[in-house]
Design an enzyme around this catalytic site. Sequence first.
Site, PDB file in Angstrom:
ATOM      1  N   GLY A 179     -39.507 -73.364 151.192  1.00  0.00           N
ATOM      2  CA  GLY A 179     -39.870 -73.225 152.607  1.00  0.00           C
ATOM      3  C   GLY A 179     -38.658 -72.873 153.455  1.00  0.00           C
ATOM      4  O   GLY A 179     -38.807 -72.223 154.493  1.00  0.00           O
ATOM      5  N   ARG A 234     -31.191 -76.211 148.915  1.00  0.00           N
ATOM      6  CA  ARG A 234     -32.198 -75.170 149.151  1.00  0.00           C
ATOM      7  C   ARG A 234     -33.558 -75.744 148.774  1.00  0.00           C
ATOM      8  O   ARG A 234     -33.849 -75.980 147.609  1.00  0.00           O
ATOM      9  CB  ARG A 234     -31.861 -73.942 148.292  1.00  0.00           C
ATOM     10  CG  ARG A 234     -33.012 -72.986 147.987  1.00  0.00           C
ATOM     11  CD  ARG A 234     -33.415 -72.177 149.186  1.00  0.00           C
ATOM     12  NE  ARG A 234     -34.115 -70.952 148.813  1.00  0.00           N
ATOM     13  CZ  ARG A 234     -35.442 -70.804 148.813  1.00  0.00           C
ATOM     14  NH1 ARG A 234     -36.222 -71.808 149.155  1.00  0.00           N
ATOM     15  NH2 ARG A 234     -35.977 -69.652 148.495  1.00  0.00           N
ATOM     16  N   ASP A 272     -44.455 -58.654 142.838  1.00  0.00           N
ATOM     17  CA  ASP A 272     -43.011 -58.367 142.755  1.00  0.00           C
ATOM     18  C   ASP A 272     -42.736 -57.281 141.714  1.00  0.00           C
ATOM     19  O   ASP A 272     -41.883 -56.422 141.911  1.00  0.00           O
ATOM     20  CB  ASP A 272     -42.231 -59.641 142.422  1.00  0.00           C
ATOM     21  CG  ASP A 272     -41.977 -60.483 143.670  1.00  0.00           C
ATOM     22  OD1 ASP A 272     -42.017 -59.920 144.779  1.00  0.00           O
ATOM     23  OD2 ASP A 272     -41.757 -61.699 143.533  1.00  0.00           O
ATOM     24  N   SER A 307     -44.302 -59.359 149.005  1.00  0.00           N
ATOM     25  CA  SER A 307     -45.242 -58.990 147.936  1.00  0.00           C
ATOM     26  C   SER A 307     -46.688 -59.277 148.346  1.00  0.00           C
ATOM     27  O   SER A 307     -47.617 -58.764 147.726  1.00  0.00           O
ATOM     28  CB  SER A 307     -44.905 -59.746 146.646  1.00  0.00           C
ATOM     29  OG  SER A 307     -44.946 -61.145 146.880  1.00  0.00           O
ATOM     30  N   HIS A 308     -46.891 -60.106 149.354  1.00  0.00           N
ATOM     31  CA  HIS A 308     -48.251 -60.423 149.803  1.00  0.00           C
ATOM     32  C   HIS A 308     -48.445 -60.189 151.293  1.00  0.00           C
ATOM     33  O   HIS A 308     -49.351 -60.729 151.904  1.00  0.00           O
ATOM     34  CB  HIS A 308     -48.615 -61.861 149.405  1.00  0.00           C
ATOM     35  CG  HIS A 308     -48.719 -62.000 147.923  1.00  0.00           C
ATOM     36  ND1 HIS A 308     -47.613 -62.127 147.121  1.00  0.00           N
ATOM     37  CD2 HIS A 308     -49.790 -61.953 147.093  1.00  0.00           C
ATOM     38  CE1 HIS A 308     -47.988 -62.178 145.855  1.00  0.00           C
ATOM     39  NE2 HIS A 308     -49.293 -62.074 145.812  1.00  0.00           N
ATOM     40  N   ARG A 341     -50.221 -55.479 150.931  1.00  0.00           N
ATOM     41  CA  ARG A 341     -51.551 -55.759 150.375  1.00  0.00           C
ATOM     42  C   ARG A 341     -52.692 -55.095 151.140  1.00  0.00           C
ATOM     43  O   ARG A 341     -53.830 -55.089 150.676  1.00  0.00           O
ATOM     44  CB  ARG A 341     -51.797 -57.272 150.354  1.00  0.00           C
ATOM     45  CG  ARG A 341     -50.855 -58.020 149.432  1.00  0.00           C
ATOM     46  CD  ARG A 341     -51.400 -58.069 148.047  1.00  0.00           C
ATOM     47  NE  ARG A 341     -50.360 -58.261 147.061  1.00  0.00           N
ATOM     48  CZ  ARG A 341     -50.569 -58.605 145.795  1.00  0.00           C
ATOM     49  NH1 ARG A 341     -51.787 -58.800 145.370  1.00  0.00           N
ATOM     50  NH2 ARG A 341     -49.579 -58.726 144.945  1.00  0.00           N
TER      51      ARG A 341
HETATM   52  P1  NDP Z   1     -41.322 -67.226 144.085  1.00  0.00           P
HETATM   53  O1  NDP Z   1     -40.496 -67.290 142.847  1.00  0.00           O
HETATM   54  O2  NDP Z   1     -41.039 -66.163 145.067  1.00  0.00           O
HETATM   55  O3  NDP Z   1     -41.236 -68.589 144.866  1.00  0.00           O
HETATM   56  C1  NDP Z   1     -41.645 -69.796 144.292  1.00  0.00           C
HETATM   57  C2  NDP Z   1     -41.455 -70.971 145.222  1.00  0.00           C
HETATM   58  O4  NDP Z   1     -40.187 -71.534 144.941  1.00  0.00           O
HETATM   59  C3  NDP Z   1     -41.465 -70.652 146.703  1.00  0.00           C
HETATM   60  O5  NDP Z   1     -42.158 -71.671 147.357  1.00  0.00           O
HETATM   61  C4  NDP Z   1     -39.998 -70.650 147.078  1.00  0.00           C
HETATM   62  O6  NDP Z   1     -39.746 -71.071 148.438  1.00  0.00           O
HETATM   63  C5  NDP Z   1     -39.420 -71.677 146.136  1.00  0.00           C
HETATM   64  N1  NDP Z   1     -38.040 -71.410 145.767  1.00  0.00           N
HETATM   65  C6  NDP Z   1     -37.478 -70.227 145.438  1.00  0.00           C
HETATM   66  N2  NDP Z   1     -36.200 -70.404 145.094  1.00  0.00           N
HETATM   67  C7  NDP Z   1     -35.944 -71.735 145.216  1.00  0.00           C
HETATM   68  C8  NDP Z   1     -34.803 -72.551 145.000  1.00  0.00           C
HETATM   69  N3  NDP Z   1     -33.661 -72.030 144.576  1.00  0.00           N
HETATM   70  N4  NDP Z   1     -34.930 -73.860 145.220  1.00  0.00           N
HETATM   71  C9  NDP Z   1     -36.074 -74.413 145.644  1.00  0.00           C
HETATM   72  N5  NDP Z   1     -37.191 -73.695 145.863  1.00  0.00           N
HETATM   73  C10 NDP Z   1     -37.127 -72.371 145.650  1.00  0.00           C
HETATM   74  O7  NDP Z   1     -42.866 -67.176 143.642  1.00  0.00           O
HETATM   75  P2  NDP Z   1     -43.621 -66.098 142.761  1.00  0.00           P
HETATM   76  O8  NDP Z   1     -42.880 -64.814 142.779  1.00  0.00           O
HETATM   77  O9  NDP Z   1     -43.958 -66.697 141.462  1.00  0.00           O
HETATM   78  O10 NDP Z   1     -44.984 -65.933 143.572  1.00  0.00           O
HETATM   79  C11 NDP Z   1     -44.971 -65.223 144.785  1.00  0.00           C
HETATM   80  C12 NDP Z   1     -46.311 -65.366 145.457  1.00  0.00           C
HETATM   81  O11 NDP Z   1     -47.291 -64.685 144.734  1.00  0.00           O
HETATM   82  C13 NDP Z   1     -46.843 -66.788 145.599  1.00  0.00           C
HETATM   83  O12 NDP Z   1     -46.958 -67.040 146.976  1.00  0.00           O
HETATM   84  C14 NDP Z   1     -48.208 -66.768 144.923  1.00  0.00           C
HETATM   85  O13 NDP Z   1     -49.223 -67.490 145.595  1.00  0.00           O
HETATM   86  C15 NDP Z   1     -48.539 -65.315 144.962  1.00  0.00           C
HETATM   87  N6  NDP Z   1     -49.499 -64.949 143.934  1.00  0.00           N
HETATM   88  C16 NDP Z   1     -50.801 -64.717 144.303  1.00  0.00           C
HETATM   89  C17 NDP Z   1     -51.741 -64.371 143.366  1.00  0.00           C
HETATM   90  C18 NDP Z   1     -53.166 -64.174 143.748  1.00  0.00           C
HETATM   91  O14 NDP Z   1     -53.973 -63.911 142.898  1.00  0.00           O
HETATM   92  N7  NDP Z   1     -53.555 -64.284 144.973  1.00  0.00           N
HETATM   93  C19 NDP Z   1     -51.368 -64.193 141.952  1.00  0.00           C
HETATM   94  C20 NDP Z   1     -49.995 -64.528 141.677  1.00  0.00           C
HETATM   95  C21 NDP Z   1     -49.099 -64.857 142.640  1.00  0.00           C
HETATM   96  P3  NDP Z   1     -39.496 -69.981 149.598  1.00  0.00           P
HETATM   97  O15 NDP Z   1     -40.852 -69.439 149.912  1.00  0.00           O
HETATM   98  O16 NDP Z   1     -38.851 -70.730 150.718  1.00  0.00           O
HETATM   99  O17 NDP Z   1     -38.600 -68.925 149.021  1.00  0.00           O
END
Ligand code: NDP
Length: 334
Positions: free
Chosen positions: A308, A305, A190, A48-49, A53
């Site tokens: 990261g 899990r 997303d 998504s990023h 983008r």
């Molecule tokens: P996600 O739901 O994809 O992920 C959230 C975090 O939770 C990640 O660090 C992920 O690690 C971790 N995670 C996911 N599943 C588990 C689990 N079962 N147990 C433990 N940890 C878990 O995030 P979002 O969809 O909410 O956001 C996606 C991205 O969008 C972010 O990086 C955010 O910075 C970005 N964003 C940017 C904006 C901007 O203005 N620039 C605005 C809004 C969002 P892992 O990466 O390992 O999966």
Amino acid sequence: MTNEPDRISFDDLVSAIEAKLTAAGASSAVAKVLATNCATCERDGTLSHGVFRVAGYLDSLTRGWADGAAEANIDIVGPSYIRIDGRNGFAQPALAEAQPQIDQALSDTGVAVIALRNTHHFSALWPDLESFARDGRVAMGMIASGKLAVVPEGATRPVFSTNPFGFATPVADADPIVFDFSTSSMSHGDLQLLRAEGKEVPVGTGVDATGADTTDPNAILDGGGIRPIGGHKGALLSFMIETLAAGLTGGAFTFEIDAEAPEGAHTFRTGQLFIVIDPERGGNDAYLARVRGFVDMLRDAGMDRQPGDRRYANRAEAAERGIPITDTIRSLFD
Ligand code: NDP
């Protein structure tokens, strides 16, 4: 280099994105930072990023909405407090420009509070945070991200952005733990990807223009709104993020920038706040090992899990085989 026909190496992907950004008016320094950030997200599976983008960056550059050659003004307002005016440039290059001042604050005081304003942030937060953790620092960051998109219970229109928050810590003898999420039920990126794929979203993700629950990403994105995570608690996290990342930094609140942004703009001139701490300052030398013990306990208890894990697994595979080539990556070479 990768020999697999449907894969591209990280370096080749960075170069391809860099060329596009430079052609659209970004300076070579800015293009390098943004291209590395985009390719890093793509490589680690934050699609998504990632390359998705690039079109938004190009749009902001070519219409002159963001300045791809901006040089930040960096003010040291206290031994630990750095205020950065990005002068309508992008956040990541401004942060990179301030790295010497950030290092100085950390070395002098053990803490750096970094307040950015007039900066477009169009990516994930975790690449910025992970690099602090790789240098042994604890870091957190947040963004007033710019697109009015989130409707809390009771509100009749979107009042927050998806306001991401991220945290990173080094861990003894392991990769850092880094997490980063929007404070909305789903990130805007997303939702756009699901819309493009014609998919539905779970009930509770968002509402349509009449305020009714919907599973249709089109209805959420076109006149409706996304719900915060966790009801009023997520809404209050967004309140805090807007207050710090916009109010404190001097950047625009989401409601201000959304009104100012030109029709169809993809990037938004807002504010970001980072707080970086040297965890071993003052003799707390056991920090890294204690966090390691804590993470081991979590895994032992069944939380196997950790944030990261997915990204590091994708990264390891990409190092061996290259990054899978998608249609979006292919379009970089058109
Ligand atoms: P996600 O739901 O994809 O992920 C959230 C975090 O939770 C990640 O660090 C992920 O690690 C971790 N995670 C996911 N599943 C588990 C689990 N079962 N147990 C433990 N940890 C878990 O995030 P979002 O969809 O909410 O956001 C996606 C991205 O969008 C972010 O990086 C955010 O910075 C970005 N964003 C940017 C904006 C901007 O203005 N620039 C605005 C809004 C969002 P892992 O990466 O390992 O999966």
